[in-house]
Structures are given as C-alpha cells and as structure tokens.
Enzyme design. Structure first.
Site, PDB file in Angstrom:
ATOM      1  N   ASP A  67      -0.101  -3.583   1.846  1.00 28.72           N
ATOM      2  CA  ASP A  67       0.824  -3.078   2.864  1.00 28.72           C
ATOM      3  C   ASP A  67       1.403  -1.716   2.490  1.00 28.72           C
ATOM      4  O   ASP A  67       2.624  -1.519   2.498  1.00 28.72           O
ATOM      5  CB  ASP A  67       1.967  -4.067   3.083  1.00 28.72           C
ATOM      6  CG  ASP A  67       1.506  -5.468   3.416  1.00 28.72           C
ATOM      7  OD1 ASP A  67       0.437  -5.592   4.040  1.00 28.72           O
ATOM      8  OD2 ASP A  67       2.197  -6.435   3.062  1.00 28.72           O
ATOM      9  N   GLU A 243       0.911  -5.892  14.489  1.00 22.86           N
ATOM     10  CA  GLU A 243       1.975  -5.831  13.481  1.00 22.86           C
ATOM     11  C   GLU A 243       1.881  -4.522  12.712  1.00 22.86           C
ATOM     12  O   GLU A 243       1.033  -3.677  13.000  1.00 22.86           O
ATOM     13  CB  GLU A 243       1.864  -7.011  12.509  1.00 22.86           C
ATOM     14  CG  GLU A 243       0.542  -7.107  11.785  1.00 22.86           C
ATOM     15  CD  GLU A 243       0.357  -8.411  11.018  1.00 22.86           C
ATOM     16  OE1 GLU A 243       1.254  -9.269  11.051  1.00 22.86           O
ATOM     17  OE2 GLU A 243      -0.693  -8.560  10.368  1.00 22.86           O
TER      18      GLU A 243
END
Length: 572
Positions: A67, A243
């Site tokens: 991430d 997302e």
C-alpha cells in the site's frame, strides 16, 4: 485545532522508565542474548538478471511493504507503507531520485499513536496516505487504524524525520482515506465506504466518497460528504473493492485514481476525470491503466496482484507511480507478501498510463537520467540479492527491526555482545505484545542465522527463531528445558493448532548458532553447537503456512528473534 507535538526528551525519559519497570518485573527469568545476525537472499530472478550500469530493480522495497503512498517537497520524496499491527507503525522512506531510498524512521512510533495491543496481525494500520501541503509547509499522514476504536485518523509534521503529532481522530466511517490540497488552498478527503444502506447490489460493492476538510480544525466538515464513484468504472459489471483513492490536479482537471478488483489476481488501477473535485467523474475509456491479471499463470518471473498505486510528479514534470504487487514462489505461494514497485507513468495524453504496466512486468528498469544506483550502499536500502548483517550491539537498532503490538524497548536492552531479550509471559500465539524482534522476509531463497546465548531455567522458558506469518500460522525453532535436560525443538502452528515436528537433547556449554534456510517453498531449520558444523532438525518442512494464500490476512512472513516465559512446547 493545533496538533500537539510531544517533547522528544520527555517521551524518551518516560519510555526508559517504563522499560526499566518492565525489565525489573521480569528479572526472575533467564535473559537471552542474540548476536551476529545475518540474512542473505539468493533469488534466481536476480542472479539471472544482473544489473547493467543504467538499470535498477523493481520492487524498490522487497518484502512486506504494501500500500505505498508517495509525496514530494522540493527535491525530496517521501514514501510510506501499511504496517498493520507491527510496532512502530508506518515505515517512512526518503529519496532524491526515486531509486535510492533511506528509511528515516516510522510515523507512528509512540504507544499513544498506535493502540494495537490486542489486535490480530492483519489489523492495525491500513493504507496510509502521505501528502505535503505547500500552503502551510506541513506533511500529513492519514490512515485507518483498525484497533481500539480509532478508525480514520491523521497526524502531521513539519519534518517527517523528526517526529509526528498526536493522533487526530476523523469523523467518518470507511477505510483508505487520502488527503488532497487544491491550488486554491482548499483541502478534501476521499475514501472507500459502504454504499448507502439498502443499496448494496453484490458482495464487494463499495463507493468512493469525498469530504471538505477544515485545515484549522483538522476535521472533515460535517454534512459535506458526497459519493463520487459508485461501485467502480462500470457498475453493470459488478466491479469489486473500489478503494485506495487518490486525487490529483493537472491542467485544470481533477483526476481520481483508485484500485479496483481487490488485492488478489484481479487487482488493477483505474482512473476518472472531472472538472470539479466533487465530480461528476468520468472513467477513462482505456481502464485499467495498470494490472497484471490478463497474462498466463505460468509466465516467467511472474509479478501479480498489481494495484493500489499513487503518483508523484518530479521537479522536471515527469510522473512516476508506486504500487503494490507480489512475486509468488515456485509453488505460487506469497510468503514475502505485497511489495513496493515503481514504474514511470506517461501523462502526455488526457489520462496517465503506467509505462509497461499492462504487459508482464520485468525485474529491471532504466535509471532516470543522471541517477546512479546506490542501493545497499551509503545507508541506502538494499534490493536484489543482498546480505544484511547486524551484530545487534549498537546503541540504536536498525529501523528494520520491529516488534508486534507494542514497543520493542519494553523487552530489549543492548549489551556489549548483542541484544538481550527479557521474555514476556506471552508466547507467539498470543493476541498480545510478544517479546520478539522481527525482520521481514524479503526473498524466496534465503539463509538467515543468529547466535544465541541462553540457558533456560525451566520448561516455561524458550528462546530461538520464529518464522511468523501470524499468531495462528508460524514455526518456532528454539531451546527449552525438560526436567534437567536442555532440548532444541521445532514446532509448526497451523490455524492455531500446534504440532511438534522434532526435538533433540543437546548440551549447552556455550552459545548456539541457529540457522533457517529457505529453498523454493521449503524451510530447513539447522543448529550448530560449535559455530561451524550444522545439524538439521526435522528435515525440510513446507513454507506453506507462511503464505498469504494459506494463512490469509495482508502481511508477509517475518523472521523473529523470539523469547518467552510462557512456553508450551514439550520435547519428546
């Protein structure tokens, strides 16, 4: 509302006092000294693809660094990653050229910022976003803390290497928040959320929301939220898990870039454009702009799961994107977890596209013009097949050494010949802080070793190495006691159920050298009583339980220097 930045001297003194009390309370147990740690990678992808003078490797951060988010101030880039229940949280790296990176610490390095004491290994910190606001010369790190009721939160600083503010809890639900500073001084937050109640159409149906952000109060403006993407690029196709959103502005237009398809084989990155930060956002006709999902499963040097990206503009006006992806081993296992990759992005047209992000990825990239590859030298983070050695006796441990669910200072002290671990009354299977120093697994084929000075006083004491995917999936390889004899043991824990693989009676006249060798998908646990000749315990064992596809969750495997006063392994 002003964020309060704690005095570092006060914090250090307070932490030293807490550490002293913790260590004194545990003084009835044997202390273990670990020294001369070594970790060496030997992956064929690197031996078969040696670098030329004008090349560098991607991933730029090997092992569990998922991430990624990136920002720039002047000539300095800063990059952060998810850290889940690892402590300290949110590793932060800096670079001047996007190739050579130095870790400058962690964003969340105090217990007041990171409350993960009872969290599962894949809870805690999800998808941090880092952004620099030139209008107030401040860096912001916004994230979701799945622990202790904190939820979405923000911290900030003037200097990312010198500590961050206390946590400001944000008043909205959902995950993956990202902050955007418009060129008129306004600020916004975008994030993933559930669709309005009663409108969910399928499992994985999510929306992207935007809020106005009050920079004075460091809080979203109540009632300003708006859904700007419903489902994904094409709701009729039932896209899942939109997302990881990020907003950008270029040539007066607003661009929303998101991950779509979920972290797995269908992962991708998609982009939308609008005339206003609140939309309406129109998806690019050539979405996705980054994915590896279309290619043969048996392709060479396989990279997969690519997505969850963030873009940064260089001072020269070029763009690069960082993103997560995996490199499965020969048995398609994901032991090293999701790693940080980089690619140049072509934004000469209306929408950005990752260069070579829609073909099977290669392990090497061309260096940006004028950049020299110094990875692994001069304090820069290594990649490729590197060796990391640490005598473990320095005043300050390397940033790569982390703990689980609490500060490492609560159980370690540095002595002349290494690091002394005073054990907690919790073992590796506990949903609690554990007395183990962890280093990320960064290769498929590897060799790691450490010297251990330890004589257990009872069967409740154990020290050694753990190969750790989670509290429910791990190996423990260490020394304990039964009656008046010393034993070396190897235990496998799968789905929380533990099984003794092997044990041997040993004599403990001096230190023991413990070694783990990873070969493809197998692990060999070896020990030496003379520091030279190694004996295997338990034969090759499968690394399957150290893989995300078996153990679940979001982390990669960790190698831990582990001690406990709550041992439950009984030798044969």
């Amino acid at each position: 509302m002003r964020q309060r930045i704690m005095n570092p001297i006060f914090l250090r003194n307070k932490l030293n006092f807490v550490t002293m009390i913790s260590l004194l309370s545990l003084s009835n147990f044997s202390a273990q000294t670990f020294s001369d740690f070594s970790y060496r990678g030997n992956d064929k992808i690197y031996t078969n693809n040696p670098l030329k003078e004008d090349e560098f490797y991607s991933p730029i951060l090997q092992g569990c660094y998922p991430d990624p988010s990136i920002t720039r101030k002047g000539e300095d880039y800063y990059l952060v990653n998810s850290s889940f229940s690892m402590f300290p949280g949110v590793p932060i790296f800096t670079s001047k050229d996007l190739v050579n990176w130095k870790q400058v610490g962690h964003v969340l390095d105090r217990p007041s910022q990171l409350k993960v004491e009872k969290s599962g290994v894949s809870q805690g910190i999800y998808a941090p976003d880092i952004k620099y606001n030139k209008y107030n010369d401040t860096f912001y790190m916004i994230t979701t803390q799945i622990a202790s009721g904190i939820g979405n939160m923000v911290v900030k600083t003037k200097d990312p290497a010198k500590g961050w503010s206390d946590v400001q809890k944000l008043n909205f639900d959902g995950i993956d928040p990202s902050i955007f500073f418009d060129d008129n001084g306004k600020a916004y937050i975008v994030h993933n959320d559930a669709p309005p109640k009663g409108t969910e159409q399928y499992n994985g149906h999510r929306v992207i929301k935007i809020w106005d952000y009050d920079l004075e109060k460091d809080q979203v403006v109540a009632g300003s939220d708006k859904i700007i993407v419903n489902g994904g690029v094409d709701l009729s196709q039932k896209p899942i898990w939109i997302e990881g959103p990020h907003l950008y502005k270029k040539n007066g237009k607003y661009y929303l870039m998101c991950a779509e398809g979920g972290t797995g084989g269908n992962h991708s990155e998609v982009i939308f454009m609008a005339d206003s930060p609140k939309g309406p956002f129109i998806p690019a006709s050539n979405n996705p702009i980054l994915t590896q999902r279309y290619f043969p499963k048996d392709r060479k040097d396989k990279v997969d799961w690519a997505g969850h990206a963030d873009l940064v503009e260089t001072p020269e006006g070029k763009y690069y994107g960082v993103f997560l992806a995996i490199r499965p081993n020969v048995n398609n296992r994901v032991n090293s977890g999701r790693e940080t990759f980089i690619l140049p992005a072509d934004w000469s047209g209306k929408y950005p596209v990752f260069e070579n992000g829609l073909v099977p990825m290669k392990p090497k990239l061309k260096l940006p013009e004028g950049v020299k590859n110094q990875t692994g030298q001069n304090g820069f983070f290594p990649n490729g097949n590197f060796t990391f050695t640490d005598k473990l006796n320095g005043k300050n441990l390397d940033y790569r050494w982390i703990a689980m669910r609490g500060p490492r200072e609560n159980f370690i002290s540095t002595v002349k010949n290494g690091v002394k671990i005073t054990p907690f009354d919790t073992n590796i299977k506990a949903l609690a802080p554990v007395s183990a120093l962890f280093h990320r697994l960064q290769h498929e084929d590897f060799e790691t070793s450490v010297t251990l000075d330890f004589k257990p006083k009872s069967e409740k004491e154990l020290a050694g190495i753990t190969c750790y995917q989670s509290e429910r999936f791990n190996y423990v390889f260490g020394i304990t006691k039964k009656d008046k004899e010393f034993y070396i043991v190897l235990e496998r824990t799968e789905k929380g159920e533990s099984k003794l693989i092997a044990s041997e009676k040993i004599s403990l006249s001096k230190t023991v050298k413990l070694q783990v060798v990873g070969e493809k998908d197998d692990h060999l646990f070896n020990y030496s009583l003379d520091g030279k000749n190694f004996r295997n315990l338990g034969g090759p064992v499968s690394g399957d339980i150290l893989s995300t596809d078996v153990a679940g969750g979001f982390t990669g495997s960790l190698i831990g220097l582990y001690s406990t006063s709550s041992n439950d392994i009984v030798p044969d």
